[in-house]
Design a protein around this motif. Structure first.
Motif, PDB file in Angstrom:
ATOM      1  N   ILE A 279       0.811  -1.322  -0.072  1.00 17.18           N
ATOM      2  CA  ILE A 279       0.007   0.093  -0.008  1.00 17.18           C
ATOM      3  C   ILE A 279       1.008   1.181  -0.045  1.00 17.18           C
ATOM      4  CG2 ILE A 279      -1.820   1.208   1.197  1.00 17.18           C
ATOM      5  CD1 ILE A 279      -2.629  -1.365   2.707  1.00 17.18           C
ATOM      6  N   LYS A 280       0.829   2.036  -1.128  1.00 20.65           N
ATOM      7  CA  LYS A 280       1.684   3.277  -1.121  1.00 20.65           C
ATOM      8  C   LYS A 280       0.985   4.440  -1.389  1.00 20.65           C
ATOM      9  CE  LYS A 280       2.307   2.010  -5.830  1.00 20.65           C
ATOM     10  NZ  LYS A 280       3.006   1.801  -7.185  1.00 20.65           N
ATOM     11  N   THR A 281       1.404   5.391  -0.611  1.00 18.08           N
ATOM     12  CA  THR A 281       0.762   6.653  -0.847  1.00 18.08           C
ATOM     13  C   THR A 281       1.593   7.998  -0.733  1.00 18.08           C
ATOM     14  OG1 THR A 281       0.836   7.364   1.622  1.00 18.08           O
ATOM     15  CG2 THR A 281      -1.223   5.976   1.145  1.00 18.08           C
ATOM     16  N   TRP A 282       0.970   8.990  -1.220  1.00 17.26           N
ATOM     17  CA  TRP A 282       1.841  10.225  -1.858  1.00 17.26           C
ATOM     18  C   TRP A 282       1.981  11.166  -0.379  1.00 17.26           C
ATOM     19  CZ3 TRP A 282       4.148   9.635  -6.475  1.00 17.26           C
ATOM     20  CH2 TRP A 282       4.804  10.464  -6.766  1.00 17.26           C
ATOM     21  N   PRO A 283       3.491  11.658  -0.323  1.00 15.28           N
ATOM     22  CA  PRO A 283       3.408  12.695   0.785  1.00 15.28           C
ATOM     23  C   PRO A 283       2.651  14.029   0.195  1.00 15.28           C
ATOM     24  CG  PRO A 283       5.627  12.493  -0.313  1.00 15.28           C
ATOM     25  CD  PRO A 283       4.452  11.526  -1.146  1.00 15.28           C
ATOM     26  N   SER A 284       1.419  14.200   0.456  1.00 15.82           N
ATOM     27  CA  SER A 284       0.528  15.573   0.182  1.00 15.82           C
ATOM     28  C   SER A 284      -0.332  15.753   1.193  1.00 15.82           C
ATOM     29  CB  SER A 284       0.051  15.260  -1.400  1.00 15.82           C
ATOM     30  OG  SER A 284      -0.887  14.378  -1.034  1.00 15.82           O
ATOM     31  N   ASP A 285      -1.195  16.945   0.742  1.00 15.76           N
ATOM     32  CA  ASP A 285      -2.518  17.313   1.564  1.00 15.76           C
ATOM     33  C   ASP A 285      -3.688  16.684   1.278  1.00 15.76           C
ATOM     34  OD1 ASP A 285      -0.645  18.854   3.195  1.00 15.76           O
ATOM     35  OD2 ASP A 285      -0.600  20.376   1.807  1.00 15.76           O
ATOM     36  N   VAL A 286      -3.713  15.890   0.130  1.00 18.92           N
ATOM     37  CA  VAL A 286      -4.880  15.170  -0.429  1.00 18.92           C
ATOM     38  C   VAL A 286      -5.364  14.479   0.845  1.00 18.92           C
ATOM     39  CG1 VAL A 286      -5.771  13.995  -2.183  1.00 18.92           C
ATOM     40  CG2 VAL A 286      -4.119  15.650  -2.722  1.00 18.92           C
ATOM     41  N   ILE A 308       4.582  -4.539   2.769  1.00 15.57           N
ATOM     42  CA  ILE A 308       5.072  -2.866   2.808  1.00 15.57           C
ATOM     43  C   ILE A 308       3.725  -1.976   3.097  1.00 15.57           C
ATOM     44  CG2 ILE A 308       6.098  -1.111   1.513  1.00 15.57           C
ATOM     45  CD1 ILE A 308       7.470  -3.275  -0.387  1.00 15.57           C
ATOM     46  N   ILE A 309       3.886  -1.185   3.889  1.00 17.49           N
ATOM     47  CA  ILE A 309       2.900   0.025   3.725  1.00 17.49           C
ATOM     48  C   ILE A 309       3.834   1.195   4.034  1.00 17.49           C
ATOM     49  CG2 ILE A 309       1.246   1.463   4.877  1.00 17.49           C
ATOM     50  CD1 ILE A 309       0.015  -1.195   6.213  1.00 17.49           C
ATOM     51  N   ASP A 310       3.813   1.958   2.682  1.00 13.87           N
ATOM     52  CA  ASP A 310       4.954   3.189   2.488  1.00 13.87           C
ATOM     53  C   ASP A 310       4.035   4.401   2.119  1.00 13.87           C
ATOM     54  OD1 ASP A 310       6.857   5.012   1.674  1.00 13.87           O
ATOM     55  OD2 ASP A 310       7.516   3.800  -0.004  1.00 13.87           O
ATOM     56  N   GLN A 350       5.730   1.717   6.875  1.00 14.41           N
ATOM     57  CA  GLN A 350       6.243   3.181   7.212  1.00 14.41           C
ATOM     58  C   GLN A 350       4.691   3.980   7.185  1.00 14.41           C
ATOM     59  OE1 GLN A 350       9.622   4.778   4.997  1.00 14.41           O
ATOM     60  NE2 GLN A 350       9.858   2.811   4.557  1.00 14.41           N
ATOM     61  N   CYS A 351       4.115   4.406   8.325  1.00 12.96           N
ATOM     62  CA  CYS A 351       2.869   4.955   8.427  1.00 12.96           C
ATOM     63  C   CYS A 351       3.124   6.592   8.418  1.00 12.96           C
ATOM     64  CB  CYS A 351       2.141   4.546   9.462  1.00 12.96           C
ATOM     65  SG  CYS A 351       1.586   3.031   9.426  1.00 12.96           S
ATOM     66  N   SER A 352       2.018   7.398   8.103  1.00 12.96           N
ATOM     67  CA  SER A 352       2.104   8.589   8.063  1.00 12.96           C
ATOM     68  C   SER A 352       2.107   9.216   9.453  1.00 12.96           C
ATOM     69  CB  SER A 352       0.654   9.094   7.405  1.00 12.96           C
ATOM     70  OG  SER A 352       0.458  10.610   7.668  1.00 12.96           O
ATOM     71  N   ARG A 353       2.739  10.459   9.623  1.00 12.07           N
ATOM     72  CA  ARG A 353       2.864  11.107  10.919  1.00 12.07           C
ATOM     73  C   ARG A 353       1.749  11.824  11.180  1.00 12.07           C
ATOM     74  NH1 ARG A 353       7.571  12.259   7.985  1.00 12.07           N
ATOM     75  NH2 ARG A 353       7.131  14.270   7.567  1.00 12.07           N
ATOM     76  N   ARG A 354       0.956  12.363   9.981  1.00 13.53           N
ATOM     77  CA  ARG A 354      -0.146  13.220  10.388  1.00 13.53           C
ATOM     78  C   ARG A 354      -1.347  12.365  10.669  1.00 13.53           C
ATOM     79  NH1 ARG A 354      -1.703  17.289   5.394  1.00 13.53           N
ATOM     80  NH2 ARG A 354       0.359  18.049   6.137  1.00 13.53           N
ATOM     81  N   PHE A 355      -1.438  11.088   9.762  1.00 10.70           N
ATOM     82  CA  PHE A 355      -2.531  10.263  10.066  1.00 10.70           C
ATOM     83  C   PHE A 355      -2.031   8.684  10.251  1.00 10.70           C
ATOM     84  CE2 PHE A 355      -4.451  13.843   7.571  1.00 10.70           C
ATOM     85  CZ  PHE A 355      -5.595  13.971   8.264  1.00 10.70           C
ATOM     86  N   PRO A 356      -1.787   8.535  11.324  1.00 10.24           N
ATOM     87  CA  PRO A 356      -1.121   7.218  11.736  1.00 10.24           C
ATOM     88  C   PRO A 356      -1.984   6.004  11.228  1.00 10.24           C
ATOM     89  CG  PRO A 356      -0.766   8.423  13.638  1.00 10.24           C
ATOM     90  CD  PRO A 356      -1.624   9.497  12.552  1.00 10.24           C
ATOM     91  N   LYS A 394      10.011  -0.684  16.005  1.00 11.72           N
ATOM     92  CA  LYS A 394       9.812   0.399  15.046  1.00 11.72           C
ATOM     93  C   LYS A 394       8.356   1.007  15.055  1.00 11.72           C
ATOM     94  CE  LYS A 394      10.420   2.116  10.252  1.00 11.72           C
ATOM     95  NZ  LYS A 394      10.713   1.643   8.793  1.00 11.72           N
ATOM     96  N   LEU A 395       7.427  -0.064  15.190  1.00 16.25           N
ATOM     97  CA  LEU A 395       5.894   0.474  15.279  1.00 16.25           C
ATOM     98  C   LEU A 395       5.779   1.121  16.699  1.00 16.25           C
ATOM     99  CD1 LEU A 395       4.137  -2.859  14.185  1.00 16.25           C
ATOM    100  CD2 LEU A 395       4.675  -0.855  12.724  1.00 16.25           C
ATOM    101  N   LYS A 396       6.309   0.606  17.696  1.00 13.69           N
ATOM    102  CA  LYS A 396       6.262   1.427  18.824  1.00 13.69           C
ATOM    103  C   LYS A 396       6.672   2.874  18.847  1.00 13.69           C
ATOM    104  CE  LYS A 396       6.624  -2.848  21.823  1.00 13.69           C
ATOM    105  NZ  LYS A 396       7.608  -3.388  22.835  1.00 13.69           N
ATOM    106  N   SER A 397       8.034   3.187  18.432  1.00 11.67           N
ATOM    107  CA  SER A 397       8.373   4.324  18.042  1.00 11.67           C
ATOM    108  C   SER A 397       7.534   5.154  17.315  1.00 11.67           C
ATOM    109  CB  SER A 397       9.877   4.092  17.393  1.00 11.67           C
ATOM    110  OG  SER A 397       9.739   4.014  16.195  1.00 11.67           O
ATOM    111  N   GLN A 398       6.826   4.544  16.454  1.00 10.70           N
ATOM    112  CA  GLN A 398       5.895   5.622  15.635  1.00 10.70           C
ATOM    113  C   GLN A 398       4.597   6.133  16.674  1.00 10.70           C
ATOM    114  OE1 GLN A 398       5.285   3.362  12.037  1.00 10.70           O
ATOM    115  NE2 GLN A 398       6.916   4.044  10.985  1.00 10.70           N
ATOM    116  N   SER A 399       4.590   5.602  17.657  1.00  9.05           N
ATOM    117  CA  SER A 399       3.184   5.891  18.458  1.00  9.05           C
ATOM    118  C   SER A 399       1.845   5.511  17.956  1.00  9.05           C
ATOM    119  CB  SER A 399       3.295   7.304  18.838  1.00  9.05           C
ATOM    120  OG  SER A 399       4.397   7.731  19.745  1.00  9.05           O
TER     121      SER A 399
END
Length: 408
Positions: A279-286, A308-310, A350-356, A394-399
């Protein structure tokens, strides 16, 4: 198979039985492209003839019309088949439909639009001659590039079947499905070398109720890719490799993208692919959501990056890696995934910092590292265990939320 798969299998069976019975009873109208001037010598341009045959079939009132591409090699510069039609259409390919060489810059090579009730059948081939154009693909360096043509493009198509055909060496995507509903692709073969750029096997966007079944896909990009607006998609018994695996995304690249919902990948095999289930997503505000996704009973055979989740995916110039993805990924299951990983990082999240990520579940994951340097089985298992522990840390560190589940 579940009830949805059984219903769709029955639909395919019913459609093809009707076509067979109709031919036996003389009910089909037959439109042989040779009668419209097509010449299967591998040199003459049959574009007008094949479009004229379709137009006549499409305008035939009632019943079923069958367009026949017989044995031979028919060169087609481009062909656009526009509906709506007055009855069912079967496009039966027994020979080879061959593209022109070079970087033709049309949107699509063979395009079907606005048809309700289409069957593309036969054991024939669509040869895109991609090897004559791949060197002109510079989209990774040039954000304003113009795409090369997709081989088979289905736009605004409903209640239709693609069965038995092969696609060879597409210049760009092999099969693209846009703004369509209730399409089954069953038993197709897709072939291109692993260095063919952007040659996705089957790409789906803004479409629903799509079934990809019992097919073999070997190509240079995603075997199956599902973009924005993909809803109720089943990928079942597909063998993929070489290629980039089976992907959802990339999402969030363009404004006003629709959600992705109801994706099932089941009983598939990925062999020697550069990615596995992704699953892959773009770094954007969409902002959008990808949810209700299940990957089940998948065999990895010497696959890089099996899971992978990127959410920082960026494949070309023009994206800002300092930004965070605004795509919410939730309600995802990875179940019964087994085999060998060619990379030590068998699971990479690798999940989003804005929307985990939310409600991501792993169950019965059995992936062994099959490294290239002849490690012993005991050493391989130890390395893989270390990789799993690193993932958990790593998952723990990403809260991430507490409902990020690892079972077995």
């Amino acid at each position: 198979m579940d009830s949805r798969q059984l219903c769709m299998s029955f639909f395919i069976f019913f459609f093809l039985v009707l076509a067979k019975e109709g031919r036996a009873q003389g009910a089909d109208r037959i439109f042989d492209i040779r009668k419209f001037g097509a010449i299967g010598d591998g040199k003459s341009d049959s574009s007008k003839a094949i479009q004229d045959a379709f137009a006549s079939a499409c305008n035939a009132a009632g019943g079923r019309s069958r367009i026949v591409v017989p044995l031979g090699t028919f060169v087609v510069k481009s062909a656009v088949f526009n509906g709506p039609c007055k009855g069912w259409i079967e496009f039966s390919v027994g020979g080879i439909i061959k593209a022109l060489a070079g970087p033709v810059n049309d949107d699509g090579w063979v395009v079907f639009r606005h048809i309700d009730g289409l069957a593309i059948t036969g054991n024939g081939k669509f040869d895109g001659l991609g090897q004559s154009a791949w060197n002109f693909n510079n989209c990774k360096k040039n954000p304003n590039c113009r795409d090369l043509p997709t081989s088979i493009q289905l736009e605004f198509i409903e209640n239709s079947v693609v069965s038995g055909i092969s696609s060879l060496n597409s210049k760009y995507f092999h099969i693209k499905i846009l703004q369509s509903n209730s399409i089954t692709i069953d038993g197709v073969g897709i072939t291109a070398p692993e260095n063919s750029p952007n040659a996705d096997g089957i790409h789906i966007s803004n479409s629903q109720n799509i079934r990809i079944l019992n097919s073999i896909i070997s190509t240079g990009d995603d075997c199956v890719s599902m973009g924005a607006g993909s809803t109720n998609i089943l990928v079942y018994n597909v063998t993929c490799g070489p290629g980039h695996g089976i992907s959802i995304g990339s999402l969030g690249k363009y404004d006003n993208e629709a959600d992705v919902n109801g994706i099932t990948v089941d009983k598939c095999t990925l062999s020697g692919t550069s990615n596995g289930l992704r699953i892959k997503t773009w770094p954007s505000d969409v902002q959008m959501t990808a949810y209700n996704i299940t990957f089940n009973d998948v065999v990895m055979d010497n696959t890089y990056n099996p899971i992978i989740i990127d959410q920082q995916y960026c494949s070309s110039k023009g994206c800002d890696q300092s930004r965070s993805s605004s795509v919410q990924i939730k309600d995802v299951w990875f179940k019964n995934i087994r085999g060998t990983s060619k990379s030590q990082s068998a699971v990479n999240i690798q999940c989003s910092r804005r929307f985990p990520c939310y409600d991501i579940n792993f169950s019965n994951i059995n992936l062994l590292y099959g490294g290239p340097d002849g490690k012993t089985k005991k050493e391989l298992e130890e390395k893989f265990c270390v990789g799993v522990m690193a993932l958990i840390e790593k998952l723990k560190s990403q809260s991430l939320p507490n409902n990020f589940n690892l079972e077995n």
